[in-house]
Design a protein around this motif. Structure first.
Motif, short mmCIF file in Angstrom:
data_model
loop_
_atom_site.label_atom_id
_atom_site.label_comp_id
_atom_site.label_asym_id
_atom_site.label_seq_id
_atom_site.Cartn_x
_atom_site.Cartn_y
_atom_site.Cartn_z
N ASP A 8 0.84 -1.26 0.01
CA ASP A 8 -0.10 -0.03 -0.14
C ASP A 8 0.73 1.40 0.08
O ASP A 8 2.02 1.46 0.53
CB ASP A 8 -0.90 -0.01 1.16
CG ASP A 8 -1.98 -1.12 1.11
OD1 ASP A 8 -2.25 -1.52 0.04
OD2 ASP A 8 -2.20 -1.67 2.09
N ASP A 132 -7.90 -2.04 -10.64
CA ASP A 132 -7.73 -3.52 -10.72
C ASP A 132 -9.15 -4.06 -10.81
O ASP A 132 -10.12 -3.84 -10.24
CB ASP A 132 -7.09 -3.86 -9.28
CG ASP A 132 -7.19 -5.31 -9.15
OD1 ASP A 132 -7.20 -6.17 -9.95
OD2 ASP A 132 -6.80 -5.59 -7.77
N SER A 135 -10.74 -6.05 -8.01
CA SER A 135 -11.17 -5.52 -6.92
C SER A 135 -12.92 -5.03 -6.97
O SER A 135 -13.39 -5.17 -8.08
CB SER A 135 -10.44 -4.02 -6.73
OG SER A 135 -10.86 -3.20 -7.52
N THR A 189 -0.49 -0.62 -4.23
CA THR A 189 -1.76 -0.26 -4.40
C THR A 189 -2.20 1.14 -4.03
O THR A 189 -1.50 1.69 -3.04
CB THR A 189 -2.66 -1.46 -3.56
OG1 THR A 189 -2.32 -1.06 -2.01
CG2 THR A 189 -2.11 -2.83 -4.00
N HIS A 216 -8.20 -1.97 -2.04
CA HIS A 216 -7.63 -1.02 -2.86
C HIS A 216 -8.54 -0.97 -3.92
O HIS A 216 -9.31 -1.64 -4.46
CB HIS A 216 -6.08 -1.29 -3.23
CG HIS A 216 -6.16 -2.67 -3.91
ND1 HIS A 216 -6.13 -3.87 -3.53
CD2 HIS A 216 -6.20 -2.94 -5.51
CE1 HIS A 216 -5.76 -4.95 -4.50
NE2 HIS A 216 -6.10 -4.26 -5.54
N LEU A 219 -3.82 -0.26 -9.11
CA LEU A 219 -2.81 -1.06 -9.11
C LEU A 219 -1.73 -0.03 -9.82
O LEU A 219 -1.74 0.55 -10.72
CB LEU A 219 -2.69 -2.42 -9.79
CG LEU A 219 -3.53 -3.27 -9.19
CD1 LEU A 219 -3.42 -4.69 -10.16
CD2 LEU A 219 -2.80 -4.05 -7.88
#
Length: 234
Positions: A8, A132, A135, A189, A216, A219
């Motif tokens: 992160d 992403d 996600s 992220t 998150h 990316l």
């Protein structure tokens, strides 16, 4: 390729990328760094230090909105309007290619990425940030109409429908890099989106038993093209 560690980040993507460009320029002893801004009609580009000598070329589709945004960018030394899938990209011409919020919005994303890598000099850097698809945020941005996402406080600022091909995921990028002998030097992220979007993402993550993560939305990858195509990938 070793197992990739994803971290992160509290630092903005442009700060990370600008620092990587600065270090790359120093390490390679470049008098001037040549940068390609792929999809330059979005965003404001790299926040590079004023004393870094560079030549920045932009390229994006020839639509009224993207043409206006590209023309208004003061950081571009030159730009071309055309489709990245077939626009002329000279081989081994750039030290750095920067693609911000691009690959999730285009079809034939692997072809575009292949062309960007071909345009990189050996040892060059590909800097990419994208939503992403694996996600919860990725599902929201794929499934909900743009107007509804903006009402929820999502600030992605889409100008075109999102596509989200399989490569727009960490696993997709890993496989693509492995097949082409590229090295993911860093993977981070980030999370973008308003409070309502965050709450909806968390709800989706719970409903899917964690299959879709709410940890998150973006990316951020630093990808290196080896100096030699015969270089060993560790």
């Amino acid at each position: 390729m070793t197992e990739l560690s994803v971290r992160d980040r509290a630092v903005a993507e442009d700060d990370l990328f600008a620092e990587r460009v600065r270090l790359h320029t120093h390490d390679k002893g470049l008098r001037k760094v040549h940068i390609l801004e792929a999809g330059c009609g979005r965003g404001s580009g790299l926040a590079l230090p004023s004393d870094l000598d560079r030549h920045v070329t932009g390229i994006d589709l020839d639509t009224p909105a993207l043409r206006a945004r590209t023309s208004a960018r003061e950081d571009l030394d030159t730009f071309h309007l055309g489709d990245l899938r077939n626009a002329p990209l000279p081989p081994r011409a750039y030290d750095v290619v920067h693609a911000d919020s691009l690959i999730e919005r285009i079809t034939h994303a692997e072809l575009v990425l292949d062309r960007m890598i071909a345009a990189l000099k050996p040892g060059g850097l590909l800097l990419v940030r994208f939503t992403d698809r694996d996600s919860a945020y990725g599902l929201i941005r794929r499934a909900l109409p743009r107007r509804l996402r903006r009402l929820l406080g999502d600030d992605v600022g889409d100008t075109h429908p999102s596509v989200y091909e399989p490569i727009t995921s960490l696993e997709g990028m890993r496989n693509w890099c492995l097949q082409r002998g590229l090295v993911i030097a860093e993977a981070h992220t980030e999370t973008r989106g308003g409070g309502s979007v965050v709450a909806l993402a968390r709800a989706l993550a719970t409903l899917t038993g964690g299959r879709l993560t709410a940890d998150h939305s973006e990316l951020v990858l630093v990808i290196r093209k080896p100096e030699s195509r015969f270089a060993r990938i560790i």
